[in-house]
Design an enzyme around this catalytic site. Sequence first.
Site, PDB file in Angstrom:
ATOM      1  CE1 TYR A 144      -6.740   3.135  -2.908  1.00  0.00           C
ATOM      2  CE2 TYR A 144      -8.121   3.605  -1.010  1.00  0.00           C
ATOM      3  CZ  TYR A 144      -7.175   4.008  -1.920  1.00  0.00           C
ATOM      4  OH  TYR A 144      -6.661   5.278  -1.868  1.00  0.00           O
ATOM      5  CG  ASP A 239      -7.632  -2.256   4.831  1.00  0.00           C
ATOM      6  OD1 ASP A 239      -8.220  -1.594   5.707  1.00  0.00           O
ATOM      7  OD2 ASP A 239      -7.272  -1.779   3.738  1.00  0.00           O
ATOM      8  CE  LYS A 267     -12.832   4.926   3.879  1.00  0.00           C
ATOM      9  NZ  LYS A 267     -12.025   3.925   3.186  1.00  0.00           N
TER      10      LYS A 267
HETATM   11  C1  LIG Z   1     -10.628   3.989   2.622  1.00  0.00           C
HETATM   12  C2  LIG Z   1      -9.800   2.792   2.725  1.00  0.00           C
HETATM   13  C3  LIG Z   1      -8.424   2.870   2.939  1.00  0.00           C
HETATM   14  C4  LIG Z   1      -7.677   4.171   2.908  1.00  0.00           C
HETATM   15  O1  LIG Z   1      -8.057   5.039   3.918  1.00  0.00           O
HETATM   16  P1  LIG Z   1      -7.744   6.614   3.733  1.00  0.00           P
HETATM   17  O2  LIG Z   1      -8.173   7.194   5.040  1.00  0.00           O
HETATM   18  O3  LIG Z   1      -8.561   7.055   2.573  1.00  0.00           O
HETATM   19  O4  LIG Z   1      -6.296   6.755   3.499  1.00  0.00           O
HETATM   20  C5  LIG Z   1      -7.715   1.708   3.162  1.00  0.00           C
HETATM   21  N1  LIG Z   1      -8.334   0.533   3.161  1.00  0.00           N
HETATM   22  C6  LIG Z   1      -9.659   0.398   2.958  1.00  0.00           C
HETATM   23  C7  LIG Z   1     -10.294  -0.947   2.990  1.00  0.00           C
HETATM   24  C8  LIG Z   1     -10.426   1.527   2.714  1.00  0.00           C
HETATM   25  O5  LIG Z   1     -11.709   1.398   2.450  1.00  0.00           O
END
Ligand SMILES: *Cc1c(COP(=O)(O)O)cnc(C)c1O
Length: 429
Positions: A144, A239, A267
């Site tokens: 994701y 990511d 995060k």
């Molecule tokens: C949470 C998450 C996102 C998206 O971040 P948001 O602040 O919710 O837009 C992207 N990549 C990873 C790996 C994530 O866990």
Amino acid sequence: MRYQRSSSLFQSAQKVIPGGVNSPVRAFKAVGGTPIFVEKAKGAYLYDEDGNRLIDYISSWGPMILGHAFEPVLEAIKTSADRGTSYGMPTELETKIAELAVKMVPNIDKIRMVNSGTEACMSAVRLARGYTGREKIIKFAGCYHGHSDAFLIQAGSGAVTFGAPNSPGVTKGTARDTLLSKYNDLESVAFHFDQHPQQIAAIIIEPVAGNMGCIPPQAGFIEGLRRLCDTHQTLLIFDEVMTGFRLARGGAQERLQIKADICTYGKVLGGGLPVGAFAAPKEIMSHLAPEGPVYQAGTLSGNPLAMAAGFTMLKTLNENPEIFERLDNKTETLHQGMQEVLDKKGIPFHINRLGSMISLHFTDSEVVDLDSAADGNNDSFKKYFHGMLNEGIYLPPSAFESYFLNDALSFEDIEKTITALKKVMALWK
Ligand SMILES: *Cc1c(COP(=O)(O)O)cnc(C)c1O
């Protein structure tokens, strides 16, 4: 436990908010029942609107790595708020947080702040395309990277929880430029390089996957991606929205000892406020506006409240690196405790863990990619989730999410969690 007030709040919410929530996984669709409305949180605990205290294993999906309402972060936010909440002009603190991030993270010279992980990943891909002059990207099924169009192709997290990995509204044109591979399967990546020579701008990956449960990379997998990228002049994007400032000061790059070309953050970086970022060596970052032609902007980017929270968070982690070891120990203790209880019960299960990320899968086979994660028995997961909730333990309300431990969690809390699991297993049919 009773959830009368949460139930009634959820009913009111559904009238004016789609599905009653502002982010899909919160709605409990994967596990059934009523989402729990929070009144407040402190340390390792959530206090809900019905007066229950829950031990929290999601930590707001990662950001609250030091526990909820961590005093120094709260102080920083309050002090900052007194000076105004947004200017649309530069502040010194933006440079200070950037300097600190660059010091903590390997292989980055410059960092650009945005407001979410979604924005960070979207912008990182644009930068990679602008830098390489190529259009296609490779992503992995079950990873994701936020909800921007290019990533909603077999995405993890809520997108897979609800069985709609390909969202309506994503155009065929966009989908065509996103090539899919299987996590932990280098062949499935090499295949695309053969099919589309000189066309792949970037591989984007969660270096430790956290959105199909926790799936660590197998030995040699990330190294293989690095080699493929080097061979084909393709950029490797980590990511690190989940893993950044969580698995180590320098995130997965440090933990796995592999350098990425661009990294994205979110995060933990925001200390609980909406922040994302992307970072790279200066050679790549110089392509970004206003230095270079790749456009990216944000009215509230580098917002003073968010920067104050994030700076305090990073500073605490940088000055107390033992936090990461402590988190690892706590997670390992939880892992061992769960393993013992479940081994005795003799039901099929697999626990995946790396650092302070862990997930339990009700399946016989090893969980190494989206397919094997999807093999898990969801009825068992629902039973387990609600059983634990009834004992005051708040786990991710989906089998496709990792737990994120926080430093406020005590060994006693973990002991209580294992006792709760024993009770749940005693009643298991
Ligand atoms: C949470 C998450 C996102 C998206 O971040 P948001 O602040 O919710 O837009 C992207 N990549 C990873 C790996 C994530 O866990």
